[in-house]
Motif scaffolding. Structure first.
Motif, mmCIF file in Angstrom:
data_model
loop_
_atom_site.group_PDB
_atom_site.id
_atom_site.type_symbol
_atom_site.label_atom_id
_atom_site.label_comp_id
_atom_site.label_asym_id
_atom_site.label_seq_id
_atom_site.Cartn_x
_atom_site.Cartn_y
_atom_site.Cartn_z
ATOM 1 N N LYS A 57 0.842 -1.211 0.000
ATOM 2 C CA LYS A 57 0.000 0.000 0.000
ATOM 3 C C LYS A 57 0.869 1.250 0.000
ATOM 4 C CE LYS A 57 -4.117 -1.973 0.516
ATOM 5 N NZ LYS A 57 -5.112 -1.913 -0.571
ATOM 6 N N ILE A 58 1.924 1.232 0.824
ATOM 7 C CA ILE A 58 2.823 2.390 0.926
ATOM 8 C C ILE A 58 3.493 2.661 -0.420
ATOM 9 C CG2 ILE A 58 5.029 3.170 1.920
ATOM 10 C CD1 ILE A 58 4.124 1.619 4.520
ATOM 11 N N LEU A 59 4.008 1.608 -1.040
ATOM 12 C CA LEU A 59 4.760 1.810 -2.287
ATOM 13 C C LEU A 59 3.842 2.156 -3.458
ATOM 14 C CD1 LEU A 59 7.504 -0.917 -1.829
ATOM 15 C CD2 LEU A 59 7.710 1.571 -1.537
ATOM 16 N N ALA A 60 2.584 1.740 -3.398
ATOM 17 C CA ALA A 60 1.623 2.183 -4.415
ATOM 18 C C ALA A 60 1.320 3.672 -4.225
ATOM 19 C CB ALA A 60 0.345 1.359 -4.330
ATOM 20 N N PHE A 61 1.307 4.104 -2.972
ATOM 21 C CA PHE A 61 1.049 5.512 -2.634
ATOM 22 C C PHE A 61 2.247 6.378 -2.999
ATOM 23 C CE2 PHE A 61 1.633 8.795 0.685
ATOM 24 C CZ PHE A 61 0.479 9.539 0.492
ATOM 25 N N ASP A 62 3.460 5.885 -2.702
ATOM 26 C CA ASP A 62 4.688 6.642 -2.960
ATOM 27 C C ASP A 62 5.833 5.675 -3.240
ATOM 28 O OD1 ASP A 62 6.954 8.141 -3.047
ATOM 29 O OD2 ASP A 62 6.667 9.120 -1.105
ATOM 30 N N PRO A 63 6.120 5.420 -4.504
ATOM 31 C CA PRO A 63 7.163 4.439 -4.850
ATOM 32 C C PRO A 63 8.543 4.820 -4.335
ATOM 33 C CG PRO A 63 5.808 4.987 -6.760
ATOM 34 C CD PRO A 63 5.450 5.965 -5.693
#
Lengths: 258, 258
Positions: A57-63
């Motif tokens: 979820k975090i990396l989809a939000f901010d790679p």
């Protein structure tokens, strides 16, 4: 960065979704339990799975975000510059395994080493403390304000049982002055309690993912925290953590280092 | 006497009604707090009021019943013959005052010294354990069965913090063997946890109203309890109480008296 309501709500949504998965696992699955550093340092497949879920979820939000977390070899970050998420997927794994309650999902957002947002969700109690210094602190949607500045002898103190048994940093004297000692096995539970005025202090040996999410929130409220010598917490190795109301924090700091 | 469903439901109704009054007091009223034997031995007007409320219900149900309770000078009964109700109106008064949770309303029914029914209600968690040897044990309407016979090193142990600090009866060794130590400040909470398999043992210094209600239930399930020397509890003065799974109880008894 502005910690907008939309962004906070999105992150809360990740954690609520992770909680649903954990609750389903308690109903349906046989947990796979392993030990880490010693026989009481447990990890389950749900710890690892939840950290992966939140990381995605975090990396989809901010790679470009960096992630530090208790599991999956993500437990050190040399460089805290930029946007860093610190995750404890299940804080209180022992309670998760043996009580099926009294565990928290926790996440902090730091920018260039400064705590911006914290999320501590006591899953089975459904008590969710979240927010940050710019955003304000909320519990289940209700604003939380700085609790009364009670002294050590006016309240309960949360302590680590190994430290209490060995009397590390004079915690036995601290416990004797307090109205009572509580041991819950869950840093998130203790830090929610501190934020909500149900503790005057909390002392334990903690890793960054144990204290960072709740720490952002208690500092945002005006409560105090540091390591047990009074120095700034390093977000690196495990340290002896102290937090409290201003009055109880000062009393504990003095007793611990006397 | 047959502990009919109707009778159990009536007694549960008294306790639910008492709980509503207590929850209202948390919302609306300034508690009147006094100390008893020492600065951490608290009593509030709601403890006294709740004991009176339950006593009235008991005497309307059976005018010949005897009542033993923590408050209002009812803390000793020389003669346990006939029908005796033992009440702890608010078990965990410190938590009631400082946490507004983690307290229980508790009631036991004894006949000629034999435990017939027990009621332990964790008010804010809304977890109600009740029943007896003839009736069976239930939690919120669901039947409860004997938890797995875990050994001391397989589970959590609930301990009293003063005993742990002073290492009375080698409780520090007991805590070291267990998977972890928990301190809640509420006997009812610990005994519900033991009945539900969330603890393997519990040791504390307790009065009859602290252990009788939960004691009826854990013995009905097949768990073990006694004083710390292995002798039968006397329902009289405060004693050091030990309860656990069969395996953990035996291990604690041996360690405590070694």
């Amino acid at each position: 960065m502005t910690e907008t309501k939309q962004m906070v709500e999105e992150m809360k949504g990740w954690i609520y979704a992770a909680a649903e998965r954990i609750k389903m696992s308690l109903k349906n699955e046989q947990l796979e339990i392993e030990t880490k550093s010693n026989r009481t340092d447990l990890v389950t497949d749900m710890d690892k799975d939840t950290q992966n879920f939140l990381s995605k979820k975090i990396l989809a939000f901010d790679p470009t975000a960096k992630i530090m977390g208790e599991e999956n070899g993500k437990d050190h970050l040399a460089d805290l510059s930029g946007r860093v998420f610190i995750i404890d997927p299940i804080d209180g794994t022992m309670n998760f395994v043996l009580e099926a309650e009294n565990f928290c999902i926790m996440m902090a957002l730091y920018e260039d080493g400064i705590g911006k947002l914290g999320f501590v969700y006591d899953v089975m109690k459904d008590e969710f403390l979240y927010g940050g210094p710019a955003y304000g602190v909320y519990c289940n949607g209700e604003p939380v304000s700085l609790p009364e500045n009670k002294s050590l002898d006016q309240g309960l103190v949360g302590l680590n049982h190994v430290m209490y048994r060995k009397d590390d940093y004079h915690v036995q004297a601290i416990g004797e002055i307090a109205m009572g000692v509580r041991m819950s096995g869950c840093a998130g539970y203790e830090l929610i309690n501190l934020a909500m005025g149900r503790r005057v202090a909390y002392i334990s040996r903690l890793a960054p993912w144990d204290y960072a999410p709740g720490g952002v929130l208690i500092e945002a409220l005006g409560l105090k925290m540091s390591n047990i010598t009074g120095a700034k917490l390093q977000l690196a190795d495990r340290e002896v953590f102290l937090a409290g109301t201003v009055a109880a924090y000062e009393a504990c700091l003095q007793l611990a280092n006397s």
